[in-house]
Design a protein around this motif. Structure first.
Motif: not given
Length: 234
Positions: A58-62, A164-171, A214-218
């Protein structure tokens, strides 16, 4: 903050499986039981497996779909069902990455909640240049940070996390994304490096139930780094 129960198909699980399988094949080959070279020609299956795991996570599906596309193309070439054309592959990958970025941005806009303070979210974009953003919001909700042939610097050392929680999608596409966080925050990396790097260089001094970023991305030939202080402050 996250439930760890139940079976989860993750990229790490798939990578561990294929690495173990690679070692087993080499061992059996040295023993004279099998011809490892015959089986190793099907290595694109590993790319397909990793891509499926990214999609299932469910993360970085692309990017997971990019891996499935690339692995399938290479596997069909191994099977002599199609002819591999390297001149087409690179533009196709760039096209897929661009469409992935576009899809995420459109999804973010359509799913944005009304009434959200712009200072509670980051949406940094740097292309052939640099951008620096400082946040002091105590209800920071995450967002996106992209660096394409450039550099993006996000300073959250004066911020607090909503709930108390956040997500950054980084490229990081031939670029770099630096994220500065306060000491005591827990950093969870879920990004995918491809000839690049995702690094957590923060000090591990977490207390009970620390704020979690939380750091997601590519990171495609680029780097995403989370740290407490700039180089000049070390």
């Amino acid at each position: 903050m996250e439930s760890q129960s139940g079976f989860r198909l993750t990229p790490r699980l798939m990578a561990g499986f294929f690495i173990a399988l690679f070692g087993l094949l080499l061992l059996l080959d040295n023993h004279g039981t099998v011809d490892a070279g015959y089986y190793l020609q099907y290595w694109p299956i590993a790319l397909i497996g990793l891509g499926i795991a990214k999609v299932a996570q469910g993360q970085n599906r692309g990017f997971g779909l990019v891996l499935v596309f690339l692995g399938t193309w290479l596997l069909l070439d191994v099977l002599d069902w199609v002819e591999f054309d390297g001149d087409l592959l690179f533009p196709a990958l760039i096209l897929l990455l661009g469409l992935n970025l576009l899809w995420k941005e459109l999804g973010r806009r359509s799913g944005r909640q009304g009434g959200v303070n712009p200072g509670d979210e980051v949406h940094a974009f740097a292309m052939f240049g640099g951008v620096k953003q400082l946040f002091a919001s105590q209800t920071f909700r995450g967002g996106t940070a992209s660096a394409i042939f450039g550099a993006a610097e996000i300073d959250l050392r004066q911020a607090g996390l909503a709930g108390g929680q956040a997500t950054i999608d980084a490229l990081a596409l031939w670029g770099g994304v630096d994220i500065f966080v306060p000491e005591g925050w827990e950093v969870v990396l879920r990004g995918m490096p491809f000839m690049g790097a995702f690094e957590d260089n923060t000090r591990q001094i977490h207390g009970e139930n620390p704020p979690q970023l939380i750091i997601t991305g590519l990171a495609f030939m680029g780097a995403v780094e989370v740290k407490n202080l700039p180089k000049s402050g070390r």
